[in-house]
Design an enzyme around this catalytic site. Structure first.
Site, PDB file in Angstrom:
ATOM      1  N   TRP A 100     -98.921 137.822 -25.065  1.00 16.16           N
ATOM      2  CA  TRP A 100     -97.459 137.933 -25.144  1.00 16.16           C
ATOM      3  C   TRP A 100     -97.046 138.432 -26.517  1.00 16.16           C
ATOM      4  CZ3 TRP A 100     -95.835 138.443 -20.597  1.00 16.16           C
ATOM      5  CH2 TRP A 100     -96.293 137.641 -19.551  1.00 16.16           C
ATOM      6  N   ASP A 167     -90.618 133.346 -29.854  1.00 14.92           N
ATOM      7  CA  ASP A 167     -90.710 133.314 -28.393  1.00 14.92           C
ATOM      8  C   ASP A 167     -91.143 131.894 -28.045  1.00 14.92           C
ATOM      9  OD1 ASP A 167     -91.476 133.396 -25.741  1.00 14.92           O
ATOM     10  OD2 ASP A 167     -92.828 135.118 -25.945  1.00 14.92           O
ATOM     11  N   LYS A 191     -90.631 128.445 -17.426  1.00 14.65           N
ATOM     12  CA  LYS A 191     -91.768 127.607 -17.821  1.00 14.65           C
ATOM     13  C   LYS A 191     -91.339 126.146 -18.019  1.00 14.65           C
ATOM     14  CE  LYS A 191     -94.454 131.355 -18.279  1.00 14.65           C
ATOM     15  NZ  LYS A 191     -94.164 132.300 -19.338  1.00 14.65           N
TER      16      LYS A 191
HETATM   17  C1  PLP Z   1     -94.386 133.872 -19.498  1.00 18.51           C
HETATM   18  C2  PLP Z   1     -94.214 134.274 -20.891  1.00 18.51           C
HETATM   19  C3  PLP Z   1     -93.556 135.469 -21.240  1.00 18.51           C
HETATM   20  C4  PLP Z   1     -93.023 136.437 -20.209  1.00 18.51           C
HETATM   21  O1  PLP Z   1     -91.879 135.928 -19.636  1.00 18.51           O
HETATM   22  P1  PLP Z   1     -91.032 136.767 -18.563  1.00 18.51           P
HETATM   23  O2  PLP Z   1     -89.785 135.950 -18.451  1.00 18.51           O
HETATM   24  O3  PLP Z   1     -91.847 136.798 -17.307  1.00 18.51           O
HETATM   25  O4  PLP Z   1     -90.808 138.117 -19.098  1.00 18.51           O
HETATM   26  C5  PLP Z   1     -93.404 135.761 -22.577  1.00 18.51           C
HETATM   27  N1  PLP Z   1     -93.869 134.933 -23.524  1.00 18.51           N
HETATM   28  C6  PLP Z   1     -94.506 133.788 -23.232  1.00 18.51           C
HETATM   29  C7  PLP Z   1     -95.006 132.898 -24.340  1.00 18.51           C
HETATM   30  C8  PLP Z   1     -94.706 133.419 -21.902  1.00 18.51           C
HETATM   31  O5  PLP Z   1     -95.333 132.282 -21.606  1.00 18.51           O
END
Ligand code: PLP
Length: 357
Positions: A100, A167, A191
């Protein structure tokens, strides 16, 4: 009804109370005779949900003055480009802790000089780099606080000489966070705070408006601040469920209580991984994630991985297959994953050891 021990990495298990409220609201939203997904998003009933959700974010995370909370579309992946487009004028730094983080860095390269400040790629991202220097001439420094695929996590809110961007897709609302240390925090809701379809952004307002490039209306954070995340039709159902999930977090006692639960839950599983001679963890111990717990079978028992997978499946475990880039197993233990599910997985590992170890 069939009960699954749901360890999916995302979308993932949500609080039962949030799902029950969603079912009700799909049938009849607050006595309006309409479903929540049939309402005008300009109705006063809907505006009340938006306001409540924003205020729960602020209250639970203790967000200081000067920050705005936004609910957008596009997922965390869209934020990879939003961040760079809105904030990168000359140079940005990224902490490369997994897939990511690499994707975020790749997007930034399209907008300016984006560098990897430190990386754990040398050991397949099984640890968090330490002892690196953050250059003072960066527009911002970007981190991924929890690396969903590798099961590593940055457990503290770091001091940073430049704007810190995080993030937090997979560990938001899992522990108290000192928001004042960050300039911007974002993530996909799916998540830990809701269903897929809504992306949260917490942004310090005074960092915006500093880049010289043209910003398309939809890709300018200021548009969504000015319109309170209703410049266009927001993902109403996802926001509704997120709001209910936050009510559940608050009812649990807020983030201090939730953090304690998460420490206890992760402790149970890590203890078993360390005790059981057939299994071992893949992440460096001090960087182990409370949310995504990655483990493999030890060399001696490597040929038993498929057998354990079937064994666990028969006992109701769902979603424990590790990501293909790590292999083995990954149990995602997000907020709403009940301790009973962790206990069931631990029992499963103990039983398997008795029979095969
Ligand atoms: C799942 C995830 C993403 C991607 O998220 P989307 O909403 O599917 O674009 C980005 N960063 C992390 C740390 C993730 O776990």
């Amino acid at each position: 009804m069939k009960i699954a021990h749901n360890f999916n990495a995302g979308p993932c298990v949500l609080p039962k109370a949030a799902l029950e409220a969603a079912i009700e609201a799909l049938k009849d939203f607050k006595g309006t005779g309409m479903s929540v997904i049939e309402m005008s998003h300009r109705s006063k009933e809907w505006e009340a949900v938006m306001a409540e959700c924003r205020s729960l974010w602020k209250e639970i995370l203790n967000i200081p003055e000067g920050y705005q909370v936004l609910f957008l579309g596009g997922g965390a992946s869209m934020q990879f480009l939003y961040v760079a487009m809105n904030l990168l004028e000359k140079k940005a730094g990224y902490l490369e802790t997994g897939v990511w983080a690499k994707k975020a860095l790749k997007e930034a390269k399209g907008f300016g000089d984006a560098i990897s400040v430190a990386s754990s790629a040398d050991k397949n991202f099984s640890y968090i780099p330490k002892g690196y220097e953050i250059p003072a001439d960066l527009d911002y420094f970007h981190i991924t606080t929890n690396n969903t695929i590798y099961g590593t996590e940055i457990h503290t809110d770091m001091d940073c000489p430049v704007n810190l961007i995080a993030d937090m897709s997979s560990d938001i609302m899992s522990r108290p966070v000192d928001v004042s240390k960050y300039a911007l925090i974002y993530g996909g809701a799916q998540k830990n705070v809701g269903p897929a379809g809504v992306t949260f952004v917490i942004v310090k307002e005074d960092i915006l408006g500093k880049v010289s490039r043209y910003l398309p209306t939809m890709l300018d954070y200021r548009t969504h601040i000015n319109e309170e995340s209703m410049f266009n039709t927001p993902p109403v159902f996802s926001i509704f469920v997120m709001n209910e999930t936050l009510k559940w977090v608050k009812a649990k006692g807020g983030l201090d209580a939730v953090y304690k639960m998460n420490l206890d839950k992760a402790g149970l599983l890590y203890n078993e991984i360390d005790r059981n001679k057939m299994f071992m963890g893949t992440a460096a111990k001090e960087d182990r994630s409370l949310m995504n717990i990655c483990f493999v079978m030890t060399e001696e028992y490597k040929d038993k991985e498929d057998a354990f997978m079937s064994f666990a499946k028969e006992r109701g475990m769902v979603g424990i297959k590790g990501h293909r880039s790590v292999g083995g197993f990954r149990a995602s233990c997000y907020n709403a994953c009940p301790v009973e599910s962790i206990q069931a997985l631990v029992s499963c590992m103990q039983e398997f050891e008795k029979l095969n170890g």
